[in-house]
Enzyme design. Structure first.
Site, PDB file in Angstrom:
ATOM      1  N   HIS A 123      49.157  30.940  37.332  1.00 41.19           N
ATOM      2  CA  HIS A 123      49.392  30.373  38.770  1.00 41.19           C
ATOM      3  C   HIS A 123      49.700  29.027  38.987  1.00 41.19           C
ATOM      4  CE1 HIS A 123      48.179  34.370  40.586  1.00 41.19           C
ATOM      5  NE2 HIS A 123      47.090  34.501  39.624  1.00 41.19           N
ATOM      6  N   ASN A 163      40.878  48.082  22.488  1.00 45.96           N
ATOM      7  CA  ASN A 163      39.364  48.450  22.635  1.00 45.96           C
ATOM      8  C   ASN A 163      39.172  48.393  24.258  1.00 45.96           C
ATOM      9  OD1 ASN A 163      36.732  49.262  22.225  1.00 45.96           O
ATOM     10  ND2 ASN A 163      36.835  48.283  20.135  1.00 45.96           N
TER      11      ASN A 163
END
Length: 210
Positions: free
Chosen positions: A132, A102
């Site tokens: 990260h 969507n």
């Protein structure tokens, strides 16, 4: 071929009866534009994308940053508006047949993300197979894992799926959940939440100053 054309004509007639002719035409023009955009991205990333017919709606984009990256898209995948798909390094993104993605979804792949067939993904979902590495000052600035989503999974709005996550077949992920780890098949996953109301309209008693 004739049998397929008959099915298409029957489907269009049914849509015209329920939606009206005008809106049916508008809707199918939108689908056609999405299919054309899908072929466009397959053309510009010819060595990276392997696909059948799929639809990529307006403002959605695919970005592939490495010649070793791969994207496999199954039949009749439908990606709605403003979705962002990024693949880098040796990343492999596999989207199964009839997956629905969507509006405003983000998929970031540098290793492996797999989405099983018939899975439905609600708006604003974010899927990442890496983090990260903020603790390490070296050049290895990413912690790399993978995300495996099974078949016939329903993922609610505003869900975040983190690296090293496996979601079993037929699972349901409740809206707003943050998912990391294993979700068994045929289960409903949700983060624990509390409803708490704080009355701010009632004036508090003032302290007397002596």
């Amino acid at each position: 071929m004739i049998a397929m054309l008959k099915k298409i004509v029957a489907a269009l007639r049914a849509e015209c009866r329920t939606r009206g002719v005008y809106l049916t035409v508008i809707m199918n023009i939108s689908h056609l534009v999405g299919i054309i955009r899908g072929f466009f991205y397959k053309f510009i990333y010819a060595k990276n994308i392997k696909s059948s017919i799929y639809s990529l709606q307006v403002n959605s984009r695919i970005e592939i940053f490495n010649r070793n990256s791969r994207m496999i898209i199954g039949k009749f995948v439908f990606i709605r508006k403003n979705a962002s798909i990024r693949i880098d390094f040796k990343g492999e993104l596999n989207i199964g047949d009839k997956v629905f993605i969507n509006d405003n979804c983000n998929i970031n792949c540098v290793n492996k993300i797999s989405i099983g067939r018939n899975t439905k993904i609600a708006p604003n979902v974010c899927i990442n197979d890496h983090d990260h590495n903020y603790k390490d000052k070296s050049d290895d600035h990413l912690i790399i894992g993978q995300v495996i989503i099974g078949e016939n999974v329903w993922i609610g709005s505003n869900v975040v799926i983190l690296r090293d996550t496996i979601i079993g077949d037929n699972a349901v992920i409740a809206a707003g959940s943050v998912v990391k780890g294993n979700v068994p098949a045929d289960t409903l996953f949700l983060n624990k939440r509390e409803n708490k109301s704080i009355d701010f309209a009632t004036p508090t008693k003032k302290l007397e100053v002596i």
